[in-house]
Design a protein around this motif. Structure first.
Motif, PDB file in Angstrom:
ATOM      1  N   LYS A 156       0.812  -1.213   0.000  1.00 37.21           N
ATOM      2  CA  LYS A 156       0.000   0.000   0.000  1.00 37.21           C
ATOM      3  C   LYS A 156       0.847   1.265   0.000  1.00 37.21           C
ATOM      4  O   LYS A 156       0.293   2.364   0.004  1.00 37.21           O
ATOM      5  N   TRP A 293       5.843   3.319 -10.733  1.00 41.00           N
ATOM      6  CA  TRP A 293       4.627   3.939 -10.189  1.00 41.00           C
ATOM      7  C   TRP A 293       3.401   3.508 -10.985  1.00 41.00           C
ATOM      8  O   TRP A 293       2.350   3.224 -10.410  1.00 41.00           O
ATOM      9  N   CYS A 297       0.141   1.511  -9.405  1.00 39.83           N
ATOM     10  CA  CYS A 297      -1.265   1.888  -9.559  1.00 39.83           C
ATOM     11  C   CYS A 297      -2.101   0.707 -10.032  1.00 39.83           C
ATOM     12  O   CYS A 297      -3.226   0.489  -9.545  1.00 39.83           O
ATOM     13  N   ALA A 398      -5.787   6.573  -8.982  1.00 37.72           N
ATOM     14  CA  ALA A 398      -4.735   6.441  -7.971  1.00 37.72           C
ATOM     15  C   ALA A 398      -4.012   7.762  -7.761  1.00 37.72           C
ATOM     16  O   ALA A 398      -3.711   8.147  -6.619  1.00 37.72           O
ATOM     17  N   ASN A 399      -3.724   8.472  -8.844  1.00 37.92           N
ATOM     18  CA  ASN A 399      -3.036   9.747  -8.721  1.00 37.92           C
ATOM     19  C   ASN A 399      -3.927  10.805  -8.077  1.00 37.92           C
ATOM     20  O   ASN A 399      -3.456  11.633  -7.286  1.00 37.92           O
ATOM     21  N   GLN A 401      -6.306  10.194  -5.916  1.00 39.56           N
ATOM     22  CA  GLN A 401      -6.399   9.867  -4.491  1.00 39.56           C
ATOM     23  C   GLN A 401      -5.098  10.208  -3.767  1.00 39.56           C
ATOM     24  O   GLN A 401      -5.116  10.595  -2.593  1.00 39.56           O
ATOM     25  N   TRP A 402      -3.976  10.094  -4.462  1.00 45.46           N
ATOM     26  CA  TRP A 402      -2.699  10.477  -3.853  1.00 45.46           C
ATOM     27  C   TRP A 402      -2.704  11.960  -3.515  1.00 45.46           C
ATOM     28  O   TRP A 402      -2.318  12.362  -2.410  1.00 45.46           O
ATOM     29  N   GLY A 407      -5.576   8.160  -0.621  1.00 43.42           N
ATOM     30  CA  GLY A 407      -5.110   6.969  -1.309  1.00 43.42           C
ATOM     31  C   GLY A 407      -4.273   6.057  -0.446  1.00 43.42           C
ATOM     32  O   GLY A 407      -4.122   6.256   0.767  1.00 43.42           O
ATOM     33  N   ASP A 409      -0.928   5.325  -0.756  1.00 43.24           N
ATOM     34  CA  ASP A 409       0.460   5.684  -0.508  1.00 43.24           C
ATOM     35  C   ASP A 409       0.568   6.560   0.732  1.00 43.24           C
ATOM     36  O   ASP A 409      -0.394   7.164   1.183  1.00 43.24           O
ATOM     37  N   ALA A 411       1.953   9.419   1.302  1.00 43.90           N
ATOM     38  CA  ALA A 411       2.140  10.862   1.185  1.00 43.90           C
ATOM     39  C   ALA A 411       1.299  11.558   2.252  1.00 43.90           C
ATOM     40  O   ALA A 411       0.141  11.194   2.478  1.00 43.90           O
ATOM     41  N   TYR A 413      -1.357  13.433   4.072  1.00 48.27           N
ATOM     42  CA  TYR A 413      -2.644  13.899   3.585  1.00 48.27           C
ATOM     43  C   TYR A 413      -2.755  15.415   3.643  1.00 48.27           C
ATOM     44  O   TYR A 413      -3.538  16.021   2.924  1.00 48.27           O
TER      45      TYR A 413
END
Length: 467
Positions: A156, A293, A297, A398-399, A401-402, A407, A409, A411, A413
């Motif tokens: 994840k 990447w 995804c 996916a991008n 949500q990132w 998402g 990953d 990163a 929030y």
């Protein structure tokens, strides 16, 4: 005419000749059968009937039209006709197998939930009717079920996922050789059977009432040959500077291969192999991580098939995002490139004109929509789905949500991209901004539609409330 040894190759997002395991296996089977007539037939079905299959957006429909046109010529050179069908593949594929009296049906595996359900159903139908059905890898470097954490679950977080992929450096199989033209054309045989190839123009993939595709035609050549030319140019001229160049939208610093990967006109295995054969160093490693990447995804989509429409972190279901209908003026200004933030507006206008937006600008634009304007990521994802030539079922959600922080990953929030600082840092001199927004800095340019400082504080407060 005798048609023993015939294979039907069902094409989807694998519109190429080289490194196509399903196609190569079909040609090999035909050669072994000793039959020269009617030995391999390809079909592409534009699926407008299967439950859960998302209709293509306008930009990808344009790309598909030209990709299929080019592929038909490439296949014809191998003696393989391309049939074009519109409708339900669960009806069309078994019917073609029956009419053609094929030995087998081949296809490249797909990884979205609805797509896998369709493929499983058709495979069961074919095998029950006595046809062999074979699926092959080719869309990813590794099948999603073969890459797992030590506890046996899906990754994840990207960094450990990439570390695992990199440790398998020699594992991705080399690209499958292009099939040799060892069979005669089946076109006359199909004509004897009364089977038409199909008319691509009848699908209406190209704009008609208003021709908005002029910029796309100027920017792209949707062919397999063009994909390999772009890759060769990138590896020869720009890969060494990629760690810097990938962030500068005013420069030609990227490979621009994303739409070709999306439609399978080049495979990730071909890219991976070419990079290893021709490039070394930090630039090559950074570029490969972008291929990684994309892989990440798709692995996420396989394990979490609701990702295109559901937050991967359920606590974000409580976040007070607005819909586009609740903020029509703000959303319209964002789509039209008149938010008053130069980098974002340049990106949106580039997107409308060419079907593409630089990745650095995508992040800034998405952050403004979701975190400053407070509009749901699904609204932006849907806009990108319709306007991007590289929009696919995995990377697009996916991008988004990132950026939104919901998402898989890790990163933070609470990361909020300041579009003005992004412009100052990555477009110094406003070269990219003024290329697409010539009125930037004049009285004709609109004022910002949102206060960055206040909206940032509101977003952080809403995020904090989720705890």
């Amino acid at each position: 005419m005798e048609a023993a040894g015939t294979t039907l190759v069902w094409l989807r997002d694998d519109l190429r000749i080289a490194d196509h395991a399903a196609l190569t296996a079909a040609v090999d089977h035909a050669a072994r059968s000793g039959t020269a007539v009617g030995s391999v037939v390809a079909v592409y079905v534009l699926d407008d009937a299967s439950e859960g299959i998302r209709p293509l957006g306008g930009a990808t429909r344009w790309w598909l039209h030209h990709a299929l046109t080019a592929l038909a010529d490439d296949l014809a050179a191998l003696g393989i006709p391309l049939l074009l069908r519109l409708g339900d593949p669960a009806v069309i594929v078994p019917e073609l197998a029956e009419v053609l009296e094929v030995d087998r049906v081949h296809w490249t595996r797909r990884y979205g939930g609805p797509e896998r359900a369709v493929d499983a159903r058709i495979k069961e139908m074919l095998t029950s009717a006595g046809f062999a059905a074979h699926s092959y890898p080719g869309h990813l470097l590794h099948e999603p079920w073969t890459v797992q954490t030590r506890s046996g679950g899906p990754y994840k977080v990207f960094t450990p996922f990439w570390r695992e992929l990199r440790s398998r450096d020699q594992d991705p199989p080399l690209p499958v050789p292009e099939p040799l033209s060892s069979i005669r054309s089946a076109r006359a045989w199909l004509a004897d059977l009364g089977i038409a190839t199909g008319d691509l123009a009848e699908w209406g993939l190209l704009p008609t009432a208003l021709d908005w595709a002029g910029g796309l035609r100027d920017a792209w050549n949707p062919t397999e040959t063009a994909a390999h030319s772009l890759l060769a140019d990138f590896l020869a001229d720009r890969v060494d500077d990629y760690p810097r160049g990938q962030d500068l939208p005013a420069e030609n610093g990227t490979s621009r291969l994303s739409p070709y990967l999306r439609f399978g006109q080049i495979s990730p295995r071909q890219v991976w192999d070419a990079v290893h054969r021709t490039a070394l160093g930090e630039g090559a490693e950074t570029y490969l991580s972008e291929i990684g990447w994309r892989e990440f995804c798709w692995h996420l989509l396989f394990h979490f098939p609701d990702m295109p429409h559901s937050n991967l972190r359920p606590q974000f279901d409580a976040y007070p995002w607005r819909t586009a209908a609740e903020a029509p003026e703000e959303f319209r200004a964002w789509t039209q490139g008149r938010t008053g933030f130069g980098l974002v507006d340049a990106g949106q206008r580039e997107l409308w004109a060419t079907g593409h937006m630089h990745n650095r600008v995508r992040m800034a634009s998405a952050s403004l929509l979701v975190k400053n304007l407070g509009i749901h990521w699904r609204e932006g994802e849907a806009w990108f789905w319709d306007t991007l030539v590289d929009a696919d079922a995995a990377s697009n959600p996916a991008n988004w949500q990132w950026v939104a922080g919901c998402g898989a990953d890790a990163a933070p929030y609470f990361r909020i991209f300041n579009p003005e600082r992004q412009r100052e840092r990555f477009d110094p001199g406003d070269v990219y901004t003024r290329r697409w927004v010539p009125e930037y800095g004049t009285d004709d340019y609109p004022a910002p539609i949102v206060d960055l400082k206040a909206s940032r504080a509101d977003a952080l407060a809403a995020y904090a409330a989720l705890k």
